[in-house]
Design a protein around this motif. Structure first.
Motif, PDB file in Angstrom:
ATOM      1  N   LYS A 164       0.823  -1.204   0.000  1.00 27.22           N
ATOM      2  CA  LYS A 164       0.000   0.000   0.000  1.00 27.22           C
ATOM      3  C   LYS A 164       0.864   1.264   0.000  1.00 27.22           C
ATOM      4  O   LYS A 164       0.490   2.293  -0.563  1.00 27.22           O
ATOM      5  N   LEU A 165       2.038   1.166   0.610  1.00 26.22           N
ATOM      6  CA  LEU A 165       2.941   2.319   0.691  1.00 26.22           C
ATOM      7  C   LEU A 165       3.888   2.411  -0.507  1.00 26.22           C
ATOM      8  O   LEU A 165       4.768   3.274  -0.524  1.00 26.22           O
ATOM      9  N   GLY A 166       3.721   1.535  -1.478  1.00 30.11           N
ATOM     10  CA  GLY A 166       4.469   1.685  -2.713  1.00 30.11           C
ATOM     11  C   GLY A 166       5.549   0.662  -2.988  1.00 30.11           C
ATOM     12  O   GLY A 166       6.234   0.753  -4.012  1.00 30.11           O
ATOM     13  N   LEU A 167       5.745  -0.312  -2.103  1.00 31.16           N
ATOM     14  CA  LEU A 167       6.767  -1.334  -2.341  1.00 31.16           C
ATOM     15  C   LEU A 167       6.198  -2.468  -3.196  1.00 31.16           C
ATOM     16  O   LEU A 167       5.100  -2.948  -2.941  1.00 31.16           O
ATOM     17  N   SER A 168       6.962  -2.897  -4.185  1.00 32.32           N
ATOM     18  CA  SER A 168       6.545  -4.025  -5.036  1.00 32.32           C
ATOM     19  C   SER A 168       7.076  -5.315  -4.424  1.00 32.32           C
ATOM     20  O   SER A 168       8.027  -5.920  -4.930  1.00 32.32           O
ATOM     21  N   THR A 169       6.465  -5.718  -3.351  1.00 33.16           N
ATOM     22  CA  THR A 169       6.931  -6.905  -2.628  1.00 33.16           C
ATOM     23  C   THR A 169       6.172  -8.150  -3.061  1.00 33.16           C
ATOM     24  O   THR A 169       5.052  -8.075  -3.572  1.00 33.16           O
ATOM     25  N   GLY A 174       7.312 -16.810   3.414  1.00 33.19           N
ATOM     26  CA  GLY A 174       6.659 -16.083   4.494  1.00 33.19           C
ATOM     27  C   GLY A 174       7.265 -14.733   4.825  1.00 33.19           C
ATOM     28  O   GLY A 174       6.876 -14.110   5.815  1.00 33.19           O
ATOM     29  N   VAL A 175       8.199 -14.255   3.990  1.00 29.12           N
ATOM     30  CA  VAL A 175       8.855 -12.972   4.260  1.00 29.12           C
ATOM     31  C   VAL A 175       8.621 -12.011   3.091  1.00 29.12           C
ATOM     32  O   VAL A 175       8.856 -12.383   1.932  1.00 29.12           O
ATOM     33  N   PRO A 176       8.124 -10.785   3.343  1.00 28.28           N
ATOM     34  CA  PRO A 176       7.977  -9.803   2.270  1.00 28.28           C
ATOM     35  C   PRO A 176       9.347  -9.541   1.622  1.00 28.28           C
ATOM     36  O   PRO A 176      10.318  -9.247   2.314  1.00 28.28           O
ATOM     37  N   THR A 177       9.402  -9.646   0.292  1.00 26.60           N
ATOM     38  CA  THR A 177      10.680  -9.613  -0.404  1.00 26.60           C
ATOM     39  C   THR A 177      10.609  -8.685  -1.615  1.00 26.60           C
ATOM     40  O   THR A 177       9.596  -8.659  -2.326  1.00 26.60           O
ATOM     41  N   LEU A 178      11.682  -7.935  -1.837  1.00 28.21           N
ATOM     42  CA  LEU A 178      11.807  -7.072  -3.018  1.00 28.21           C
ATOM     43  C   LEU A 178      12.638  -7.770  -4.074  1.00 28.21           C
ATOM     44  O   LEU A 178      13.708  -8.310  -3.775  1.00 28.21           O
ATOM     45  N   GLN A 179      12.155  -7.726  -5.319  1.00 26.57           N
ATOM     46  CA  GLN A 179      12.928  -8.293  -6.420  1.00 26.57           C
ATOM     47  C   GLN A 179      14.015  -7.320  -6.876  1.00 26.57           C
ATOM     48  O   GLN A 179      15.077  -7.736  -7.351  1.00 26.57           O
ATOM     49  N   THR A 180      13.765  -6.025  -6.724  1.00 24.79           N
ATOM     50  CA  THR A 180      14.748  -4.992  -7.072  1.00 24.79           C
ATOM     51  C   THR A 180      14.822  -3.983  -5.933  1.00 24.79           C
ATOM     52  O   THR A 180      13.901  -3.874  -5.118  1.00 24.79           O
ATOM     53  N   GLU A 194       3.656   8.751   2.966  1.00 24.02           N
ATOM     54  CA  GLU A 194       3.996   7.360   2.684  1.00 24.02           C
ATOM     55  C   GLU A 194       5.473   7.088   2.939  1.00 24.02           C
ATOM     56  O   GLU A 194       5.839   6.041   3.492  1.00 24.02           O
ATOM     57  N   GLN A 195       6.327   8.009   2.537  1.00 23.86           N
ATOM     58  CA  GLN A 195       7.765   7.835   2.774  1.00 23.86           C
ATOM     59  C   GLN A 195       8.078   7.818   4.265  1.00 23.86           C
ATOM     60  O   GLN A 195       8.856   6.986   4.738  1.00 23.86           O
ATOM     61  N   ALA A 196       7.463   8.739   5.013  1.00 20.29           N
ATOM     62  CA  ALA A 196       7.694   8.787   6.457  1.00 20.29           C
ATOM     63  C   ALA A 196       7.233   7.500   7.131  1.00 20.29           C
ATOM     64  O   ALA A 196       7.899   6.985   8.032  1.00 20.29           O
ATOM     65  N   GLN A 197       6.111   6.959   6.685  1.00 21.49           N
ATOM     66  CA  GLN A 197       5.601   5.721   7.267  1.00 21.49           C
ATOM     67  C   GLN A 197       6.518   4.542   6.940  1.00 21.49           C
ATOM     68  O   GLN A 197       6.759   3.671   7.789  1.00 21.49           O
ATOM     69  N   LEU A 198       7.047   4.508   5.710  1.00 18.73           N
ATOM     70  CA  LEU A 198       7.975   3.442   5.344  1.00 18.73           C
ATOM     71  C   LEU A 198       9.246   3.492   6.187  1.00 18.73           C
ATOM     72  O   LEU A 198       9.750   2.459   6.630  1.00 18.73           O
ATOM     73  N   LEU A 199       9.760   4.697   6.422  1.00 20.23           N
ATOM     74  CA  LEU A 199      10.956   4.842   7.258  1.00 20.23           C
ATOM     75  C   LEU A 199      10.684   4.326   8.667  1.00 20.23           C
ATOM     76  O   LEU A 199      11.532   3.661   9.273  1.00 20.23           O
ATOM     77  N   LYS A 200       9.495   4.608   9.171  1.00 24.36           N
ATOM     78  CA  LYS A 200       9.154   4.159  10.521  1.00 24.36           C
ATOM     79  C   LYS A 200       8.993   2.646  10.572  1.00 24.36           C
ATOM     80  O   LYS A 200       9.489   1.983  11.499  1.00 24.36           O
ATOM     81  N   LEU A 201       8.314   2.074   9.573  1.00 22.03           N
ATOM     82  CA  LEU A 201       8.101   0.625   9.554  1.00 22.03           C
ATOM     83  C   LEU A 201       9.420  -0.138   9.465  1.00 22.03           C
ATOM     84  O   LEU A 201       9.581  -1.199  10.077  1.00 22.03           O
ATOM     85  N   THR A 202      10.371   0.408   8.693  1.00 18.92           N
ATOM     86  CA  THR A 202      11.654  -0.276   8.523  1.00 18.92           C
ATOM     87  C   THR A 202      12.663   0.103   9.610  1.00 18.92           C
ATOM     88  O   THR A 202      13.783  -0.419   9.616  1.00 18.92           O
ATOM     89  N   GLY A 203      12.255   0.989  10.519  1.00 24.98           N
ATOM     90  CA  GLY A 203      13.128   1.320  11.648  1.00 24.98           C
ATOM     91  C   GLY A 203      14.256   2.265  11.315  1.00 24.98           C
ATOM     92  O   GLY A 203      15.265   2.302  12.024  1.00 24.98           O
ATOM     93  N   GLU A 204      14.106   3.065  10.258  1.00 20.11           N
ATOM     94  CA  GLU A 204      15.148   4.008   9.848  1.00 20.11           C
ATOM     95  C   GLU A 204      14.935   5.360  10.537  1.00 20.11           C
ATOM     96  O   GLU A 204      14.079   6.146  10.137  1.00 20.11           O
TER      97      GLU A 204
END
Length: 246
Positions: A164-169, A174-180, A194-204
C-alpha cells in the motif's frame, strides 16, 4: 412528535478545551515558579514527541520545573509589558513565546544548562513535511526492519501495508521480499506521508530530537540573554504533536 430516544453517535475525536479555571491554575503555577527559581529558560523543540520531553523532565526532575503548554497562557503568566510583568525584565521573554516553546525554571548555572542541552539528543523517525537528511534505499531481498540489532525480516502480516505504501513486494517463504532495490527517499527532499511511514516501519531513524535554548532570564538582574539558534543537518523542523504541560 416526541423526540427520538434512539442512541446517538457521539464523536470521540474532539479534544475538550481547557477551561478558564485550568488556564488560571497554570498561570498561577508559572508565577509561583518565577518567584521560586533563579533562572527561567525559554526553549524550543521541533517535531516533538512527548516521550522525548518526558525524558528531559525525568532527568531534570530534582533540579528544575518544566512547562510546555499554550504559549498565550505562559506569556500572560510572565506578563507581556513592563506594567504587567510578574518580575522585573521577564516581559522581554514573554514577547519571544511563539510556536512550540516551553519554559524551564532552575537554579543551575547557565553554563551547566547550556552544556547539558548541547549534548542532549535523541534519534527519531522523520515525519511527513520533514526534509530527508539522507538517501535511504532498501536493497533487493527480504525487507528488513532495523528496530533491533541485528535487523530482522519484516513479518508476513506487514506485506499488505508495504504494498500500500508503494513497495513491489512478494512473499518468499513467508517474508515480504523485493525483487529490485527500492529508494524510499532522496536527501534534501520533503518527505511524503507514505515515505515517512515506510521509514518508521523499517526502523530508519533519520532525524534527531534536540531542545534549543532561546533565552535566559536572570532573577537577580532582570536581564534576558538571547542565545544564537544553531541549526544542525538532522534536526527535526516541523511537527504537530501537542505536549501536555506538567
Amino acid at each position: 412528535m416526541p423526540r427520538s430516544k434512539r442512541s446517538k453517535v457521539v464523536s470521540l475525536t474532539k479534544v475538550a478545551k481547557k477551561t478558564k479555571e485550568q488556564k488560571g491554575a497554570m498561570m498561577g503555577e508559572v508565577q509561583q515558579n518565577i518567584d521560586k527559581w533563579k533562572y527561567c529558560w525559554l526553549f524550543e523543540v521541533g517535531s516533538m514527541r512527548n516521550s522525548h520531553l518526558k525524558t528531559v523532565r525525568h532527568l531534570w526532575k530534582d533540579s528544575a520545573r518544566i512547562f510546555f503548554g499554550r504559549g498565550a497562557v505562559m506569556a500572560k503568566a510572565l506578563g507581556t509589558t513592563p506594567e504587567e510583568e510578574h518580575k522585573a525584565g521577564i516581559h522581554k521573554m514573554a514577547k519571544q513565546i511563539k510556536g512550540q516553546v516551553g519554559l524551564m525554571f532552575t537554579n543551575s548555572e547557565p553554563a551547566e544548562v547550556t552544556e547539558w542541552f548541547a549534548d542532549f539528543k535523541q534519534p527519531d523517525f522523520a515525519r511527513a513535511g520533514n526534509r530527508a537528511t539522507r538517501t535511504v534505499i532498501l536493497p533487493a531481498g527480504p525487507v528488513m526492519q532495523h528496530h533491533s540489532d541485528p535487523p530482522e525480516p519484516m513479518p508476513h502480516n506487514e506485506e499488505p501495508q508495504l504494498r500500500k505504501l508503494g513497495l513491489s513486494t512478494s512473499m518468499n517463504r513467508g517474508v515480504p521480499t523485493l525483487q529490485t532495490a527500492h529508494k524510499i527517499c532522496d536527501k534534501g527532499k520533503v518527505l511524503s506521508a507514505e515515505q515517512a511511514q515506510l521509514l518508521k516501519l523499517t526502523g530508519e531513524k533519520t532525524v534527531t530530537f534536540r531542545v534549543h535554548l532561546l533565552s535566559c532570564w536572570d532573577a537577580n538582574t532582570g536581564d534576558v540573554t538571547e542565545l544564537p539558534r544553531k541549526e544542525t543537518e538532522d534536526d527535526e523542523v516541523e511537527g504537530d504533536d501537542d505536549a501536555m504541560s506538567e
